[in-house]
Motif scaffolding. Structure first.
Motif, PDB file in Angstrom:
ATOM      1  N   ASP A   1      -9.524   0.087   6.680  1.00 20.94           N
ATOM      2  CA  ASP A   1      -9.807  -0.620   5.364  1.00 20.94           C
ATOM      3  C   ASP A   1      -9.205  -0.170   4.166  1.00 20.94           C
ATOM      4  OD1 ASP A   1     -11.338  -2.293   3.496  1.00 20.94           O
ATOM      5  OD2 ASP A   1     -13.111  -1.131   3.699  1.00 20.94           O
ATOM      6  N   GLY A   2      -7.925  -0.383   3.968  1.00 16.35           N
ATOM      7  CA  GLY A   2      -6.942  -0.411   3.021  1.00 16.35           C
ATOM      8  C   GLY A   2      -6.714  -1.017   2.038  1.00 16.35           C
ATOM      9  N   GLY A   3      -5.740  -1.014   1.463  1.00 14.50           N
ATOM     10  CA  GLY A   3      -5.367  -1.828   0.266  1.00 14.50           C
ATOM     11  C   GLY A   3      -4.893  -3.066   0.450  1.00 14.50           C
ATOM     12  N   ALA A   4      -4.483  -3.811  -0.509  1.00 15.38           N
ATOM     13  CA  ALA A   4      -4.098  -5.252  -0.323  1.00 15.38           C
ATOM     14  C   ALA A   4      -2.576  -5.452  -0.661  1.00 15.38           C
ATOM     15  CB  ALA A   4      -4.783  -6.066  -1.214  1.00 15.38           C
TER      16      ALA A   4
ATOM     17  N   ALA B   1      -6.302  -0.594  -4.327  1.00 16.63           N
ATOM     18  CA  ALA B   1      -4.995  -0.823  -4.741  1.00 16.63           C
ATOM     19  C   ALA B   1      -4.187  -2.082  -4.288  1.00 16.63           C
ATOM     20  CB  ALA B   1      -4.004   0.377  -4.285  1.00 16.63           C
ATOM     21  N   TRP B   2      -3.371  -2.557  -4.944  1.00  9.39           N
ATOM     22  CA  TRP B   2      -2.579  -3.691  -4.400  1.00  9.39           C
ATOM     23  C   TRP B   2      -1.105  -3.909  -4.803  1.00  9.39           C
ATOM     24  CZ3 TRP B   2      -0.725  -6.916  -8.331  1.00  9.39           C
ATOM     25  CH2 TRP B   2      -1.173  -6.748  -9.446  1.00  9.39           C
ATOM     26  N   VAL B   3      -0.310  -4.424  -3.981  1.00  6.23           N
ATOM     27  CA  VAL B   3       1.195  -4.468  -4.314  1.00  6.23           C
ATOM     28  C   VAL B   3       1.516  -5.824  -3.943  1.00  6.23           C
ATOM     29  CG1 VAL B   3       3.382  -3.505  -3.092  1.00  6.23           C
ATOM     30  CG2 VAL B   3       1.615  -2.006  -3.561  1.00  6.23           C
ATOM     31  N   GLU B   4       2.456  -6.357  -4.905  1.00  9.76           N
ATOM     32  CA  GLU B   4       3.107  -7.449  -4.429  1.00  9.76           C
ATOM     33  C   GLU B   4       4.770  -7.169  -4.065  1.00  9.76           C
ATOM     34  OE1 GLU B   4       1.293 -11.345  -7.034  1.00  9.76           O
ATOM     35  OE2 GLU B   4       2.545  -9.657  -8.169  1.00  9.76           O
TER      36      GLU B   4
ATOM     37  N   ARG C   1      -0.507  -1.302  -7.796  1.00  6.05           N
ATOM     38  CA  ARG C   1      -1.354  -1.739  -8.998  1.00  6.05           C
ATOM     39  C   ARG C   1      -2.826  -1.340  -8.448  1.00  6.05           C
ATOM     40  NH1 ARG C   1       2.490  -1.697 -12.815  1.00  6.05           N
ATOM     41  NH2 ARG C   1       4.153  -3.317 -12.413  1.00  6.05           N
ATOM     42  N   ASP C   2      -3.598  -1.360  -9.566  1.00  7.05           N
ATOM     43  CA  ASP C   2      -5.094  -1.581  -9.154  1.00  7.05           C
ATOM     44  C   ASP C   2      -5.697  -2.471 -10.256  1.00  7.05           C
ATOM     45  OD1 ASP C   2      -5.523  -0.001 -11.658  1.00  7.05           O
ATOM     46  OD2 ASP C   2      -6.250   1.793 -10.592  1.00  7.05           O
ATOM     47  N   GLY C   3      -7.224  -2.605  -9.977  1.00  6.51           N
ATOM     48  CA  GLY C   3      -8.046  -3.531 -10.920  1.00  6.51           C
ATOM     49  C   GLY C   3      -7.798  -4.833 -10.335  1.00  6.51           C
ATOM     50  N   GLU C   4      -8.026  -5.908 -11.139  1.00  2.00           N
ATOM     51  CA  GLU C   4      -8.228  -7.232 -10.642  1.00  2.00           C
ATOM     52  C   GLU C   4      -6.900  -7.614 -10.064  1.00  2.00           C
ATOM     53  OE1 GLU C   4      -9.469 -11.823 -12.533  1.00  2.00           O
ATOM     54  OE2 GLU C   4      -9.640  -9.855 -13.656  1.00  2.00           O
ATOM     55  N   ARG C   5      -6.606  -8.394  -8.861  1.00  2.00           N
ATOM     56  CA  ARG C   5      -5.667  -8.907  -8.483  1.00  2.00           C
ATOM     57  C   ARG C   5      -5.255 -10.286  -9.003  1.00  2.00           C
ATOM     58  NH1 ARG C   5      -7.677  -7.032  -3.109  1.00  2.00           N
ATOM     59  NH2 ARG C   5      -7.722  -9.363  -2.424  1.00  2.00           N
ATOM     60  N   PRO C   6      -4.214 -10.735  -8.823  1.00  2.00           N
ATOM     61  CA  PRO C   6      -3.758 -12.126  -9.239  1.00  2.00           C
ATOM     62  C   PRO C   6      -4.296 -13.178  -8.160  1.00  2.00           C
ATOM     63  CG  PRO C   6      -1.926 -10.765  -9.136  1.00  2.00           C
ATOM     64  CD  PRO C   6      -2.925  -9.810  -8.656  1.00  2.00           C
TER      65      PRO C   6
END
Length: 383
Positions: free
Chosen positions: A367-370, A281-284, A350-355
């Motif tokens: 070792d979590g998300g971004a 997962a990633w979050v902006e 979000r998940d998948g390819e990050r910006p």
């Protein structure tokens, strides 16, 4: 809290000589400190606390845990850091205990646990009973506000190691959560919304930078701070906001829809949010959704720093973040407002390819998300 002690009588009937006192440890002052703090401590005790104040160990009746299918104990320990130096500088000690509770007990609610009890530890160069009582009274106030029993503690006098006006505080707390109700990364889903909970100010992190900036500007903590309408010391001692009770009410009010919580302490917003996200997962986090409170802006300007350079050090106005089901965001924000805590949406999971760009990837061994912060702060000017 100092355990009461008495000096042995002289075998000759003469005035007893206490070599410990001659070495700089005042046991009588410790006894007086205990007497002064007793009433504040007792106010945190419910029927679950046995034995009162002054025992070698605090006792807590855990019978209520039998109602849990699988009770898991959650524990946390922490201190307040160099914020105590400001309390010492202006001789104001009645709020530092609230900071300690915030740093310790609010870590427990992150997993959805209800706090049960806490103990404290105060190390000082010299026991000044009124000072110790002020510190413990603040701890007791925080414990009462969070529903935590203050069941014991210790005050240790360390002459020769600490100055006579020096002290440090630490604490540990224990809570309980049902095993199938633990909050965390495994509950987080794509599309969940991240909401921010406003801080009361600096809380208890980044004070080494604060003190460096203030010293570099030639400011004394007793000086008037025109931007805040108080002295500098009073402004910088604004207590840490306590989130435990409002968050427990939020969890029970929208069950199954609060998926993860993160306490924004050392490391800043991005690093701490990343710790409670699944790896993919990633979050902006959108900076434009809030304006960092004046204390951050004034200090950054004084230190000739831009706010972006302080993001890994200060909370910049966000003390907690919650990851919520998208269809319960308005309900969550409304519930927190009723508890006096401003909250707002800052991002979406979000998940998948990050910006392209640099993200914080996990933190503190997790070792979590971004996560990364994007956009421009709503300050009415440049950052």
């Amino acid at each position: 809290m100092v355990s009461p002690s008495r000096d042995a009588a002289s075998p000759t009937g003469s005035t007893p000589v206490n070599p410990y006192s001659e070495a700089g440890v005042d046991t009588a002052a410790g006894d007086l400190a205990v007497e002064l703090m007793k009433s504040a401590v007792r106010r945190t005790h419910g029927p679950e606390v046995l034995g009162g104040v002054g025992g070698f160990a605090g006792l807590f009746d855990a019978s209520a845990l039998r109602s849990y299918a699988r009770p898991l104990l959650a524990t946390s320990t922490d201190g307040v850091g160099t914020k105590v130096a400001i309390a010492q500088a202006i001789d104001k000690h009645d709020t530092i205990g609230l900071d300690l509770v915030g740093m310790v007990v609010d870590d427990i609610v992150v997993v959805g646990a209800t706090p049960l009890f806490m103990t404290d530890y105060i190390a000082c160069g010299k026991v000044v009973p009124e000072r110790i009582a002020d510190i413990v009274a603040g701890i007791a106030r925080g414990c009462a506000e969070t529903g935590t029993a203050l069941v014991g503690g210790e005050t240790a006098e360390h002459p020769g190691l600490l100055g006579i006006n020096d002290y440090d505080v630490a604490g540990a707390a224990t809570g309980v959560v049902e095993a199938d109700r633990i909050l965390g990364a495994d509950r987080v889903r794509t599309g969940d919304v991240v909401i921010a909970l406003a801080s009361s100010g600096l809380h208890s992190n980044g004070y080494s930078l604060v003190r460096h900036i203030v010293a570099g500007a030639g400011i004394q903590y007793g000086d008037n701070a025109a931007d805040f309408g108080t002295t500098w010391g009073e402004a910088l001692l604004e207590p840490t906001r306590l989130y435990t009770s409002p968050l427990l009410r939020l969890i029970s009010g929208i069950p199954d829809h609060v998926h993860a919580l993160s306490h924004v302490t050392g490391g800043g917003i991005a690093a701490n949010l990343a710790r409670v996200l699944p790896q993919q997962a990633w979050v902006e986090v959108d900076r434009s959704t809030w304006s960092p409170p004046p204390v951050f802006r004034v200090l950054a300007e004084m230190g000739e720093l831009d706010l972006l350079s302080t993001e890994g050090t200060w909370n910049l106005g966000i003390g907690f973040v919650a990851v919520i089901s998208a269809d319960r965001v308005d309900a969550a924000i409304s519930a927190l407002a009723q508890d006096g805590i401003a909250a707002w949406q800052v991002g979406v999971v979000r998940d998948g390819e990050r910006p392209d760009g640099l993200f914080e990837q996990g933190a503190k061994g997790v070792d979590g998300g971004a996560v990364r912060l994007v956009g421009t702060y709503n300050t009415g000017g440049a950052n």
